[in-house]
Design a protein around this motif. Structure first.
Motif, PDB file in Angstrom:
ATOM      1  N   THR A   7       0.862  -1.176   0.000  1.00 51.56           N
ATOM      2  CA  THR A   7       0.000   0.000   0.000  1.00 51.56           C
ATOM      3  C   THR A   7       0.898   1.224   0.000  1.00 51.56           C
ATOM      4  O   THR A   7       1.761   1.367   0.868  1.00 51.56           O
ATOM      5  CB  THR A   7      -0.922   0.025   1.228  1.00 51.56           C
ATOM      6  N   ILE A   8       0.694   2.077  -0.975  1.00 51.40           N
ATOM      7  CA  ILE A   8       1.491   3.291  -1.113  1.00 51.40           C
ATOM      8  C   ILE A   8       0.660   4.456  -0.600  1.00 51.40           C
ATOM      9  O   ILE A   8      -0.480   4.638  -1.029  1.00 51.40           O
ATOM     10  CB  ILE A   8       1.879   3.513  -2.587  1.00 51.40           C
ATOM     11  N   GLY A   9       1.229   5.216   0.330  1.00 52.27           N
ATOM     12  CA  GLY A   9       0.563   6.406   0.851  1.00 52.27           C
ATOM     13  C   GLY A   9       1.263   7.637   0.319  1.00 52.27           C
ATOM     14  O   GLY A   9       2.490   7.713   0.350  1.00 52.27           O
ATOM     15  N   ILE A  10       0.473   8.595  -0.170  1.00 56.78           N
ATOM     16  CA  ILE A  10       1.067   9.802  -0.746  1.00 56.78           C
ATOM     17  C   ILE A  10       0.478  11.044  -0.107  1.00 56.78           C
ATOM     18  O   ILE A  10      -0.735  11.260  -0.139  1.00 56.78           O
ATOM     19  CB  ILE A  10       0.853   9.858  -2.277  1.00 56.78           C
ATOM     20  N   ASP A  11       1.366  11.840   0.479  1.00 53.36           N
ATOM     21  CA  ASP A  11       1.039  13.190   0.935  1.00 53.36           C
ATOM     22  C   ASP A  11       1.597  14.092  -0.161  1.00 53.36           C
ATOM     23  O   ASP A  11       2.806  14.282  -0.250  1.00 53.36           O
ATOM     24  CB  ASP A  11       1.702  13.465   2.281  1.00 53.36           C
ATOM     25  N   PRO A  12       0.743  14.649  -1.043  1.00 55.18           N
ATOM     26  CA  PRO A  12       1.231  15.271  -2.262  1.00 55.18           C
ATOM     27  C   PRO A  12       1.809  16.685  -2.140  1.00 55.18           C
ATOM     28  O   PRO A  12       2.252  17.238  -3.136  1.00 55.18           O
ATOM     29  CB  PRO A  12      -0.020  15.302  -3.151  1.00 55.18           C
ATOM     30  N   GLY A  13       1.841  17.251  -0.985  1.00 54.06           N
ATOM     31  CA  GLY A  13       2.348  18.613  -0.854  1.00 54.06           C
ATOM     32  C   GLY A  13       3.839  18.728  -1.097  1.00 54.06           C
ATOM     33  O   GLY A  13       4.568  17.732  -1.142  1.00 54.06           O
TER      34      GLY A  13
END
Length: 172
Positions: A7-13
């Motif tokens: 599972t890849i988690g992305i905080d795009p900031g």
């Protein structure tokens, strides 16, 4: 032992990060890769990181969760992000989504209020997510030791939010 699920988690900031959970355990984490003086998301580096994580776990089911971002117009005299910074934030979000789409990785979006509420972070200081991530993932505590590592912590918790939602049969 074979990994079944990534599972890849992305905080795009711009101060965000990308984190990988392998069967619920913390894997590689990187700060959001940026290009040059403009500090735009480097989509190529994002793709290379995700491909490398996927290659480490052949045969694993791969999915992603990306924090949904929105423009924050001012309300009640409160100062919010300006038009340019809102546009840039949306651009970063779009690049991260495009990478996932191009790599054929299914993703869901996590509302900030939803994932933070699930972990009791609503109304808490920004550093609370880092503290929680260290407690939940002590094997990567060294990668979360600085206050500015909160983007890494957020990415880990966004991935965990997605896993927990999937496990309960609810879409993220």
């Amino acid at each position: 032992m074979t990994t079944l699920r990534l599972t890849i988690g992305i905080d795009p900031g711009i101060s965000g990060a990308i984190a990988v959970l392998a069967d619920g355990e913390a894997g590689p984490i990187i700060d959001m890769p940026l290009l040059g003086e403009d500090r735009e998301v480097d989509a190529r580096q994002v793709a290379m990181f995700i491909r490398a994580a996927r290659d480490l776990h052949p045969g694993a089911s791969v999915s992603a969760v990306i924090e949904r971002v929105r423009a924050m117009p001012p309300k009640d005299g409160e100062r919010r992000a300006g038009a340019q910074s809102s546009f840039n934030f949306g651009d970063h979000y779009g690049k991260a989504k495009a990478v996932l789409e191009l790599l054929g990785i299914p993703y869901t979006r996590a509302e900030p209020a939803s994932w933070k509420r699930q972990f009791g972070l609503t109304g808490q200081p920004k550093d609370a997510s880092r503290v929680l991530a260290i407690q939940r993932f002590p094997t990567v505590a060294a990668e979360l030791k600085r206050k500015k590592d909160n983007g890494r912590a957020d990415a880990l918790l966004i991935a965990l939010y997605g896993e927990q939602r999937l496990a309960s049969g609810v879409a993220a």
